[in-house]
Write an enzyme that holds these catalytic residues in place. Structure first.
Site, PDB file in Angstrom:
ATOM      1  N   LYS A   1     -59.850 -24.736-133.995  1.00 33.03           N
ATOM      2  CA  LYS A   1     -60.182 -23.463-134.630  1.00 33.03           C
ATOM      3  C   LYS A   1     -59.109 -23.104-135.663  1.00 33.03           C
ATOM      4  O   LYS A   1     -58.020 -23.681-135.685  1.00 33.03           O
ATOM      5  CB  LYS A   1     -60.253 -22.336-133.583  1.00 33.03           C
ATOM      6  CG  LYS A   1     -61.407 -22.446-132.591  1.00 33.03           C
ATOM      7  CD  LYS A   1     -62.748 -22.182-133.234  1.00 33.03           C
ATOM      8  CE  LYS A   1     -63.877 -22.175-132.202  1.00 33.03           C
ATOM      9  NZ  LYS A   1     -64.126 -23.511-131.643  1.00 33.03           N
TER      10      LYS A   1
ATOM     11  N   SER B   1     -68.977 -25.571-134.851  1.00 31.80           N
ATOM     12  CA  SER B   1     -68.422 -24.254-135.155  1.00 31.80           C
ATOM     13  C   SER B   1     -67.448 -24.273-136.327  1.00 31.80           C
ATOM     14  O   SER B   1     -67.058 -23.222-136.818  1.00 31.80           O
ATOM     15  CB  SER B   1     -67.715 -23.668-133.926  1.00 31.80           C
ATOM     16  OG  SER B   1     -66.470 -24.285-133.722  1.00 31.80           O
TER      17      SER B   1
END
Length: 212
Positions: free
Chosen positions: A168, A131
């Protein structure tokens, strides 16, 4: 070090002492300022001479890409070289897709050069998932993490959401924290910090892809 001129000795000593004190080599500009050179180019000329004589190795891709070599075997050099080399634990796996329960045991240790990182890391975490490929963090990478108590908007960091860990990009809007993926195939993780648990594990400061 008899083959060095007095000015070259001063440059070398400044590099050695900076590494010993700050655990990272100086930039060309810092060398120039500390030793009174007219420009960073003047410092670079001395660095090239030190490299040619075998006292340092240069990495032109890094602003702090200076490594001490074995040409100087004094105790001071040994201390500086030891400070320059980090022995980092590889712990767990960080989910870079859906969050994955962190494995807290140490897999192994890796010796790495502190000059590779934007700031001194405390440990390495193994990445699982894709991701974050938009910022060059791939499945299987070792993510260098510097422990921190605060994170700024836009920084890539490691978070614990409830009992799971993920890496993230951080964005905050009031009481809402958004953990943003860098791959359009993944949705962001939105956390209401008033109702859900969110803890900062550290700031990402670099990636190692070649260590196995």
């Amino acid at each position: 070090m008899n083959e060095l001129t007095e000015k070259q000795r001063r440059v070398y000593a400044f590099i050695r002492d900076t590494i010993a004190e700050r655990h990272t080599p100086p930039t060309r500009a810092e060398i120039a300022e500390a030793l009174g050179f007219a420009s960073a180019n003047a410092a670079q000329a001395h660095l090239r001479t030190l490299e040619r004589k075998g006292f340092i190795e240069l990495n032109a891709r890094l602003s702090r890409g200076i490594r001490l070599t074995a040409a100087d075997d004094t105790p001071e050099r040994s201390e500086a070289a030891a400070a320059h080399t980090l022995n980092l634990a590889v712990i767990g796996r960080v989910a870079a897709g859906a969050p994955l329960l962190a494995v807290e045991h140490v897999e192994r240790h890796c010796e790495v050069d502190s000059a590779l990182f934007s700031r001194r890391p405390d440990y390495l975490l193994r990445v699982s998932g894709d991701s974050m490929i938009g910022v060059g963090i791939f499945d299987g990478d070792l993510l260098a993490v510097s422990q921190a108590s605060e994170v700024r908007n836009g920084q890539v960091a490691v978070f614990r959401v409830d009992d799971e860990v993920t890496v993230k990009r951080f964005a905050r809007d009031g009481q809402t924290a958004r953990l943003q993926a860098e791959n359009p195939d993944y949705a962001d993780i939105v956390v209401d910090t008033e109702r859900e648990s969110l803890a900062l594990e550290g700031i990402a400061v670099g990636v190692i892809r070649s260590l196995q």
